[in-house]
Design a protein around this motif. Structure first.
Motif, short mmCIF file in Angstrom:
data_model
loop_
_atom_site.label_atom_id
_atom_site.label_comp_id
_atom_site.label_asym_id
_atom_site.label_seq_id
_atom_site.Cartn_x
_atom_site.Cartn_y
_atom_site.Cartn_z
N TYR A 18 0.84 -1.22 0.00
CA TYR A 18 0.00 0.00 0.00
C TYR A 18 0.86 1.26 0.00
CZ TYR A 18 -3.38 3.39 1.91
OH TYR A 18 -4.17 4.49 2.13
N VAL A 19 1.82 1.33 0.90
CA VAL A 19 2.71 2.50 0.97
C VAL A 19 3.75 2.44 -0.15
CG1 VAL A 19 4.42 3.70 2.39
CG2 VAL A 19 2.39 2.71 3.48
N ASP A 38 9.95 -8.00 -2.89
CA ASP A 38 8.60 -8.23 -2.36
C ASP A 38 8.15 -9.63 -2.73
OD1 ASP A 38 5.62 -8.05 -1.92
OD2 ASP A 38 6.10 -5.96 -1.55
N VAL A 41 2.71 -11.10 -1.09
CA VAL A 41 2.05 -11.99 -0.13
C VAL A 41 0.53 -12.04 -0.35
CG1 VAL A 41 1.48 -12.12 2.33
CG2 VAL A 41 3.84 -11.76 1.61
N ASN A 44 -0.36 -9.13 -4.64
CA ASN A 44 -0.44 -7.69 -4.90
C ASN A 44 0.63 -7.16 -5.84
OD1 ASN A 44 1.12 -8.45 -2.53
ND2 ASN A 44 1.54 -6.29 -2.23
N ASP A 63 11.34 -13.76 -0.61
CA ASP A 63 10.96 -13.72 0.80
C ASP A 63 12.13 -13.13 1.60
OD1 ASP A 63 10.30 -14.27 3.42
OD2 ASP A 63 9.78 -16.37 3.05
N LEU A 64 11.87 -12.06 2.33
CA LEU A 64 12.94 -11.40 3.07
C LEU A 64 13.53 -12.28 4.17
CD1 LEU A 64 12.03 -10.20 6.15
CD2 LEU A 64 10.51 -8.87 4.68
N LEU A 83 9.80 -1.68 4.40
CA LEU A 83 8.34 -1.57 4.53
C LEU A 83 7.68 -2.93 4.76
CD1 LEU A 83 7.55 0.78 1.48
CD2 LEU A 83 7.77 1.45 3.88
N THR A 125 10.36 1.20 9.07
CA THR A 125 9.03 1.77 9.29
C THR A 125 8.33 1.02 10.41
OG1 THR A 125 8.14 0.44 7.47
CG2 THR A 125 8.74 2.72 6.98
N TYR A 152 1.35 -7.30 16.61
CA TYR A 152 1.91 -6.41 15.58
C TYR A 152 2.83 -5.37 16.21
CZ TYR A 152 1.80 -2.60 12.09
OH TYR A 152 2.13 -1.60 11.22
N LYS A 156 7.11 -4.87 16.18
CA LYS A 156 7.75 -3.62 15.74
C LYS A 156 8.69 -3.08 16.83
CE LYS A 156 5.94 -3.01 11.62
NZ LYS A 156 6.73 -2.81 10.41
N ALA A 182 -2.14 5.04 8.09
CA ALA A 182 -2.04 5.60 6.74
C ALA A 182 -3.40 5.75 6.07
CB ALA A 182 -1.14 4.69 5.90
N ARG A 188 -2.23 -0.24 -4.74
CA ARG A 188 -2.62 -1.38 -3.91
C ARG A 188 -3.47 -0.84 -2.76
NH1 ARG A 188 -1.80 -4.81 1.19
NH2 ARG A 188 -3.32 -6.25 0.44
N ARG A 190 -5.88 -0.35 0.33
CA ARG A 190 -6.24 -1.14 1.51
C ARG A 190 -7.49 -0.53 2.11
NH1 ARG A 190 -1.64 -2.07 5.81
NH2 ARG A 190 -3.49 -2.94 6.81
N ASN A 330 -5.23 -6.61 4.09
CA ASN A 330 -4.38 -7.69 4.59
C ASN A 330 -5.24 -8.72 5.29
OD1 ASN A 330 -2.41 -6.11 3.53
ND2 ASN A 330 -1.45 -5.58 5.46
N1 LIG Z 1 -0.64 1.15 6.55
C1 LIG Z 1 -0.58 1.79 7.72
O1 LIG Z 1 -1.58 2.32 8.25
C2 LIG Z 1 0.74 1.91 8.42
C3 LIG Z 1 0.80 2.68 9.58
C4 LIG Z 1 2.02 2.77 10.27
C5 LIG Z 1 3.12 2.11 9.81
N2 LIG Z 1 3.03 1.36 8.67
C6 LIG Z 1 4.21 0.62 8.23
O2 LIG Z 1 4.45 0.90 6.87
C7 LIG Z 1 4.95 -0.29 6.23
C8 LIG Z 1 4.15 -0.59 4.97
O3 LIG Z 1 2.77 -0.80 5.29
P1 LIG Z 1 1.69 -1.09 4.14
O4 LIG Z 1 0.40 -0.55 4.61
O5 LIG Z 1 2.24 -0.66 2.82
O6 LIG Z 1 1.61 -2.68 4.20
P2 LIG Z 1 1.25 -3.74 3.03
O7 LIG Z 1 0.82 -4.97 3.72
O8 LIG Z 1 0.35 -3.12 2.02
O9 LIG Z 1 2.66 -3.99 2.34
C9 LIG Z 1 3.62 -4.86 2.87
C10 LIG Z 1 4.35 -5.51 1.71
O10 LIG Z 1 5.34 -6.39 2.26
C11 LIG Z 1 5.35 -7.58 1.49
N3 LIG Z 1 5.86 -8.65 2.35
C12 LIG Z 1 5.32 -9.13 3.49
N4 LIG Z 1 6.07 -10.15 3.97
C13 LIG Z 1 7.11 -10.30 3.12
C14 LIG Z 1 8.21 -11.18 3.07
N5 LIG Z 1 8.39 -12.15 4.00
N6 LIG Z 1 9.11 -11.06 2.06
C15 LIG Z 1 8.94 -10.11 1.11
N7 LIG Z 1 7.88 -9.26 1.08
C16 LIG Z 1 6.99 -9.36 2.08
C17 LIG Z 1 3.91 -7.78 1.08
O11 LIG Z 1 3.79 -8.61 -0.07
C18 LIG Z 1 3.45 -6.35 0.81
O12 LIG Z 1 3.65 -6.00 -0.54
C19 LIG Z 1 4.94 -1.39 7.29
O13 LIG Z 1 6.21 -1.52 7.87
C20 LIG Z 1 3.97 -0.87 8.31
O14 LIG Z 1 4.23 -1.38 9.60
C21 LIG Z 1 1.87 1.25 7.96
#
Ligand SMILES: NC(=O)c1ccc[n+]([C@@H]2O[C@H](COP(=O)([O-])OP(=O)(O)OC[C@H]3O[C@@H](n4cnc5c(N)ncnc54)[C@H](O)[C@@H]3O)[C@@H](O)[C@H]2O)c1
Length: 340
Positions: A18-19, A38, A41, A44, A63-64, A83, A125, A152, A156, A182, A188, A190, A330
């Motif tokens: 998403y971000v 990425d 998962v 997306n 996979d990280l 991220l 993040t 969660y 973190k 966010a 993507r 959410r 998610n």
């Molecule tokens: N969305 C929010 O409201 C929010 C708020 C505060 C902080 N954050 C932080 O921002 C970051 C991004 O959030 P988001 O909303 O984009 O999340 P998201 O779930 O949309 O994106 C996460 C991405 O990580 C990938 N991923 C997950 N596990 C993986 C793995 N093992 N190997 C490789 N890729 C993997 C997923 O495929 C996905 O594309 C995160 O660290 C989150 O904690 C988000």
């Protein structure tokens, strides 16, 4: 603020999310070459389609948790923006083993592997959810006690503590960003995040049930989150190394009821009911003074403007297939298994 990243190669781990899928084009606009690691998962990967024909983009699906996969993606990168994780309380609760492995164990191992890779900056993040329940008469700042209410947030915090312990002895300048919830339009989308969920449900004609309407949360647009990351990437290293910054804006803290009332300005016939006693007790207002005072960061976007845009988009039928789809949040992990 215009950023110049023309001499940088930025690895965005989780760049299809998403971000990330908003951040990657903004990094390209700033002149950077971009790697994305990425695992898609949630199926997306489609979110990256608009940038994949740019020769400065290199895509690594993987996979990280696999150290060799991360090392390959990071080779030659000047910066890493982390991220990827299982994001949000519900998905971590549903897949606790995976959340511990991905969010905490593997991310800490990545931090430990940075020396020798040539990475100069590492941005992790994290989330304002770490404040959990905080007296809403006062603002939580970076020094406030953390009070996590979910796995969660605990994962973190585990990484934050590990990063801060190794910040002085790691070659790369490492920084923690505790980001507000966010909002914003993304390739993507959410709809499992408060602002977008409320607007989508109301604007698509559903009855909205709101739990604990008077609990506070801060919000930040995904373009502003990207701006904060680029601010850190371009700041003098001594200003950001080993530092924690909340990311958001103090004027963008709202109760759920305030968000509903804002949506109702655009959809006056909305049917909304309220109930107390949800399983999510989080309640926190946050100060964002540090990132403004030290790095000159300010936000460009507001929840109010976004709600006007999103309700218009939903009513125009831009998102016809959200109900029942696992694609827009998610909800269900499709391509990741716990490891023994
Ligand atoms: N969305 C929010 O409201 C929010 C708020 C505060 C902080 N954050 C932080 O921002 C970051 C991004 O959030 P988001 O909303 O984009 O999340 P998201 O779930 O949309 O994106 C996460 C991405 O990580 C990938 N991923 C997950 N596990 C993986 C793995 N093992 N190997 C490789 N890729 C993997 C997923 O495929 C996905 O594309 C995160 O660290 C989150 O904690 C988000």
């Amino acid at each position: 603020m215009a950023f110049d990243l023309s001499d940088r190669t930025v690895l965005v781990v989780g760049g299809a999310g998403y971000v990330g899928s908003v951040m990657v084009p903004l990094l390209l606009d700033a002149g950077a070459s971009v790697r994305v690691l990425d695992q898609f998962v949630y199926d997306n990967g489609f979110s990256l389609a608009p940038v994949l024909d740019d020769p400065r983009v290199a895509l690594h699906r993987g996979d990280l948790r696999d150290a060799a996969v991360f090392a390959e993606a990071a080779r030659g990168a000047t910066d890493v923006v982390m991220l990827a994780s299982l994001v949000g309380d519900p998905v971590c609760k549903k897949y606790p083993e995976l959340a511990q492995q991905v969010n905490a164990d593997a991310t800490k191992a990545i931090i430990d592997s940075l020396d020798g890779l040539g990475v100069q900056r590492f941005v992790f993040t994290s989330t304002c959810s770490n404040y959990g329940i905080h007296d809403s008469a006062t603002l939580a700042d970076e020094e406030s006690e953390l009070n996590p209410q979910s796995l969660y947030a605990r994962t973190k915090i585990e990484v934050e503590e590990h990063l801060l312990k190794s910040a002085a002895s790691t070659d790369a300048s490492m920084t923690v960003l505790r980001i507000a919830t966010a909002y914003g339009l993304s390739p993507r989308m959410r709809f499992d995040l408060t602002v977008s969920q409320f607007a989508w449900e109301i604007a698509s004609g559903q009855d909205l049930l709101v739990f604990d309407a008077d609990t506070w949360r801060p919000y930040c647009h995904i373009r502003d989150i990207s701006k904060a990351v680029m601010t850190v990437l371009t700041a003098a290293p001594e200003k950001v190394r080993g530092e924690v910054f909340n990311v958001g804006d103090t004027t963008q803290c709202f109760t759920k009821r305030m968000i509903v009332e804002e949506v109702q300005k655009h959809v006056p016939d909305a049917v909304v009911s309220y109930r107390e006693g949800d399983t999510d007790p989080r309640n926190y207002r946050v100060s964002f003074a540090k990132i403004t005072e030290r790095l000159g960061f300010t936000v460009d976007h507001t929840v109010q403007d976004y709600l006007a845009q999103l309700t218009t988009a939903v009513q125009a039928g831009v998102f016809p297939d959200v109900a029942g789809s696992t694609r827009y949040g998610n909800y269900e992990v499709r391509h990741l298994e716990p490891r023994t």
